[in-house]
Design an enzyme around this catalytic site. Structure first.
Site, PDB file in Angstrom:
ATOM      1  N   CYS A  62       0.827  -1.219   0.000  1.00 17.74           N
ATOM      2  CA  CYS A  62       0.000   0.000   0.000  1.00 17.74           C
ATOM      3  C   CYS A  62       0.857   1.264   0.000  1.00 17.74           C
ATOM      4  O   CYS A  62       0.496   2.268  -0.616  1.00 17.74           O
ATOM      5  CB  CYS A  62      -0.911   0.017   1.224  1.00 17.74           C
ATOM      6  SG  CYS A  62      -1.934  -1.434   1.433  1.00 17.74           S
ATOM      7  N   ASP A  94      -3.221  -3.682   7.427  1.00 19.28           N
ATOM      8  CA  ASP A  94      -4.315  -4.507   7.917  1.00 19.28           C
ATOM      9  C   ASP A  94      -4.236  -5.915   7.331  1.00 19.28           C
ATOM     10  O   ASP A  94      -4.458  -6.911   8.021  1.00 19.28           O
ATOM     11  CB  ASP A  94      -5.658  -3.877   7.545  1.00 19.28           C
ATOM     12  CG  ASP A  94      -5.962  -2.632   8.355  1.00 19.28           C
ATOM     13  OD1 ASP A  94      -5.000  -2.003   8.834  1.00 19.28           O
ATOM     14  OD2 ASP A  94      -7.134  -2.283   8.508  1.00 19.28           O
ATOM     15  N   CYS A 135      -2.566   3.005   2.804  1.00 18.79           N
ATOM     16  CA  CYS A 135      -3.212   1.913   3.522  1.00 18.79           C
ATOM     17  C   CYS A 135      -4.256   2.473   4.485  1.00 18.79           C
ATOM     18  O   CYS A 135      -4.122   3.580   5.005  1.00 18.79           O
ATOM     19  CB  CYS A 135      -2.176   1.080   4.274  1.00 18.79           C
ATOM     20  SG  CYS A 135      -2.799  -0.504   4.881  1.00 18.79           S
ATOM     21  N   ASP A 136      -5.269   1.643   4.737  1.00 19.74           N
ATOM     22  CA  ASP A 136      -6.522   2.042   5.378  1.00 19.74           C
ATOM     23  C   ASP A 136      -6.448   3.223   6.341  1.00 19.74           C
ATOM     24  O   ASP A 136      -7.035   4.266   6.124  1.00 19.74           O
ATOM     25  CB  ASP A 136      -7.098   0.850   6.153  1.00 19.74           C
ATOM     26  CG  ASP A 136      -7.464  -0.297   5.225  1.00 19.74           C
ATOM     27  OD1 ASP A 136      -7.107  -0.222   4.045  1.00 19.74           O
ATOM     28  OD2 ASP A 136      -8.090  -1.248   5.687  1.00 19.74           O
ATOM     29  N   LYS A 137      -5.742   3.047   7.450  1.00 22.88           N
ATOM     30  CA  LYS A 137      -5.795   4.030   8.519  1.00 22.88           C
ATOM     31  C   LYS A 137      -4.964   5.265   8.211  1.00 22.88           C
ATOM     32  O   LYS A 137      -5.102   6.290   8.880  1.00 22.88           O
ATOM     33  CB  LYS A 137      -5.337   3.416   9.851  1.00 22.88           C
ATOM     34  CG  LYS A 137      -6.033   2.106  10.200  1.00 22.88           C
ATOM     35  CD  LYS A 137      -7.541   2.209  10.119  1.00 22.88           C
ATOM     36  CE  LYS A 137      -8.213   0.847  10.184  1.00 22.88           C
ATOM     37  NZ  LYS A 137      -8.006   0.000   9.011  1.00 22.88           N
ATOM     38  N   CYS A 208      -5.492  -1.835  -1.353  1.00 21.83           N
ATOM     39  CA  CYS A 208      -6.415  -2.897  -1.779  1.00 21.83           C
ATOM     40  C   CYS A 208      -7.459  -2.367  -2.749  1.00 21.83           C
ATOM     41  O   CYS A 208      -8.074  -1.323  -2.516  1.00 21.83           O
ATOM     42  CB  CYS A 208      -7.070  -3.537  -0.572  1.00 21.83           C
ATOM     43  SG  CYS A 208      -5.918  -4.482   0.456  1.00 21.83           S
ATOM     44  N   GLU A 467      -9.987  -5.818  13.123  1.00 21.42           N
ATOM     45  CA  GLU A 467     -10.970  -6.232  12.140  1.00 21.42           C
ATOM     46  C   GLU A 467     -11.199  -7.742  12.203  1.00 21.42           C
ATOM     47  O   GLU A 467     -10.257  -8.511  12.425  1.00 21.42           O
ATOM     48  CB  GLU A 467     -10.514  -5.845  10.735  1.00 21.42           C
ATOM     49  CG  GLU A 467     -10.484  -4.349  10.516  1.00 21.42           C
ATOM     50  CD  GLU A 467      -9.986  -3.950   9.144  1.00 21.42           C
ATOM     51  OE1 GLU A 467     -10.110  -2.767   8.803  1.00 21.42           O
ATOM     52  OE2 GLU A 467      -9.473  -4.825   8.415  1.00 21.42           O
ATOM     53  N   SER A 493     -13.375  -5.430   8.074  1.00 17.04           N
ATOM     54  CA  SER A 493     -12.621  -4.895   6.954  1.00 17.04           C
ATOM     55  C   SER A 493     -13.588  -4.385   5.902  1.00 17.04           C
ATOM     56  O   SER A 493     -14.742  -4.824   5.825  1.00 17.04           O
ATOM     57  CB  SER A 493     -11.736  -5.995   6.367  1.00 17.04           C
ATOM     58  OG  SER A 493     -11.256  -5.633   5.093  1.00 17.04           O
TER      59      SER A 493
END
Length: 576
Positions: A62, A94, A135-137, A208, A467, A493
């Site tokens: 990511c 994640d 990436c996500d966060k 992702c 998650e 997720s």
């Protein structure tokens, strides 16, 4: 460069508009000596300073290209007459930590990233922030300090990953990988096929690729107005795993926009208004975004001083149809959205339907309406990635729903992503933690009609609110995604799908009703009434509560700090 563009950095360098004999200029002599050692010249002390927030690590696809992205941003700032200080922050994958103790640190990293950016930006008295998210966060994490400090600046998404290819399938991704594990456990897939998917699901750099959390938040941030139009959907790299020219140009455009905002005086809270958050939430629903978007938008609103209650997500969701045919509920990936014109296609459709506030200001100095007026609409394009509102992928109210009831007196979050389910009732099978639940699924102990309860995974309970993608994907892979409900005080997720009810508050660790559920209890989920109830007599629950004790606290270090400071998921799990 005008000294007027140094609204705060003069405190570090001294005010170049004053004589050299000025007491403050003399006081900052030692600081300038240090800066000369890292390449500053006399003329540089007149320039504005930009904090470039760069959550980089070579440990995850990511963000493993972020050093190169930050280098491009820094170079462009220098060309435009500024100076840039890079703030590298932690970043937790994640996907890599899923199902392990490392996942406890994922949500924690969001607030730690924000704190790191604040620390560097304030310590060096910089004038503006350019925030790189991947990436996500990291997407909300790098943006939170802009709202917190009300500084000029904007965000740029590092880009989505391309889908993988395997055995004739050209749309596999991280979600397919997790579900393959469940298929293997159920005997549906052999070890050789599992290995082939492992080797081909993640072809290169980027976040992702479905409408998972990273792409949910990149879209929400663009809809919020805090990223340039069209930047939310573009892939990070080419099929040869080289950063795309488009992404490089977006780096340069973002640097230019940051300089323009500094000149115009546009600040984060001028953009991050209540109406802008309503736009972001609308887009989250239209795309079928991740439940994590609720946590992150609540946290961002809190940082920006905007009053946003979790119940408001229902009122917006009830009027916003699901338009996107994207993984995990649909067929396509974010790169397909980019091919047809990016997020402006979605925004134009929603705006013309009266579902967005077109007068909201954005970071390029134009309104939302001005930015999207030339974008095509879904019906104008030969495609089935984004559906028109006249024929949506799913009607309004069929994606994410905020629930309440005797099991969740404050709130819980249900994700159904277009499914036609109206009710679900079943007997609880209770686990105090994710791993034992996952083992039970893999051993075939969970059956159709069960309500799988995983507790003590909330913000304080785990701690960290990990998650539950591993057990959720195992259920889907085992063919139980539509016949078993998963209920937890943990998170899901963006790749999670099935009957998923998470964010149950108060959480079990705080003594919420989830703490006294026992295997065999009946749990009822009513989608139409937006309720989730524990069907157990109050006298029985009272007796159980009298015996209940919170698990012993053995945490140390960062986990212990987080447990003491974190707020409820009902409030976005913020930490101050």
């Amino acid at each position: 460069m005008s000294a007027q563009l140094k609204p705060t950095s003069w405190k570090l360098t001294g005010d170049p508009a004053t004589p050299r004999e000025d007491p403050h200029w003399i006081k900052r002599t030692a600081a300038r000596a240090q800066l000369r050692a890292v390449g500053f010249k006399d003329s540089d002390f007149k320039k504005p300073v930009f904090t470039v927030v760069c959550p980089y690590s070579n440990a995850l696809p990511c963000n493993n290209h972020f050093r190169e992205l930050s280098d491009i941003v820094v170079e462009e700032i220098e060309k435009l007459g500024g100076k840039a200080f890079v703030c590298q922050t932690p970043v937790v994958s994640d996907a890599e930590t899923m199902g392990s103790d490392g996942m406890k640190y994922s949500l924690i990293s969001r607030d730690l990233i924000a704190d790191c950016a604040e620390l560097m930006h304030q310590a060096y008295a910089a004038d503006s922030i350019i925030a790189l998210g991947g990436c996500d966060k990291t997407v909300p994490g790098v943006l939170m300090p802009l709202g917190r400090l009300n500084t000029p600046g904007l965000s740029l998404y590092g880009g989505t990953i391309l889908p993988g290819k395997c055995d004739g399938h050209d749309r596999i991704d991280a979600c397919a990988m997790m579900e393959a594990i469940g298929s293997y456990g159920a005997g549906i897939m052999d070890i050789e096929e599992l290995h082939r998917i492992e080797c081909n699901a993640i072809p290169g750099s980027g976040a992702c690729g479905g409408m998972y959390t990273a792409n949910t938040m990149s879209s929400a941030v663009e809809a919020l107005g805090m990223a340039l139009p069209g930047t939310a959907s573009s892939p990070a790299v080419t099929p040869g795993n080289v950063i795309t020219e488009k992404k490089k140009e977006q780096c340069r455009q973002t640097a230019a926009a940051a300089m323009d905002n500094l000149k115009s005086g546009l600040k984060a809270r001028d953009v991050m208004t209540k109406k802008a958050f309503e736009n972001a939430i609308t887009v989250m629903f239209a795309l079928g975004g991740s439940t994590n978007g609720i946590l992150h938008l609540l946290a961002l609103a809190y940082e920006a001083g905007v009053e946003l209650e979790i119940e408001e997500f229902n009122s917006i969701g009830e009027r916003t149809p699901l338009l996107a045919n994207l993984q995990p509920h649909g067929k396509y990936h974010m790169k397909d959205v980019d091919i047809i014109g990016g997020l402006p296609v979605v925004l134009h459709e929603l705006l013309d339907a009266g579902l967005l506030h077109g007068d909201c200001m954005t970071v390029n100095g134009k309104t939302m309406a001005e930015n999207v007026k030339t974008a095509p609409k879904p019906a104008d394009i030969d495609q089935d990635v984004i559906f028109p509102i006249s024929k949506p992928f799913a009607p309004a109210g069929r994606h994410i729903i905020i629930m309440k009831g005797s099991l969740a007196p404050s709130s819980a979050v249900l994700k159904i992503s277009g499914k036609q389910m109206e009710h679900f009732s079943g007997k609880a099978v209770v686990f105090d933690g994710e791993q034992t639940a996952f083992d039970a699924i893999m051993q075939g102990k969970i059956k159709a009609g069960d309500v799988l309860v995983i507790r003590y995974e909330g913000p304080r309970g785990s701690p960290g609110m990990p998650e539950m993608l591993s057990p959720g994907s195992a259920l889907v892979g085992a063919g139980l995604g539509g016949s078993v409900a998963l209920v937890t005080d943990g998170r899901f997720s963006g790749a999670s799908h099935g009957i998923m009810l998470g964010h149950v508050t108060p959480e079990a660790y705080a003594g919420g009703p989830l703490a006294v559920v026992e295997s065999g209890d009946e749990i009822k989920i009513d989608v139409l009434k937006k309720t989730v109830d524990l069907v157990v007599p109050e006298s029985v629950l009272e007796e159980r509560r009298s015996r209940w004790q919170a698990p012993a606290d053995t945490t140390r270090g960062l986990l212990a700090k987080y447990r003491r400071s974190v707020a409820s998921a009902h409030r976005g799990a913020t930490t101050y």
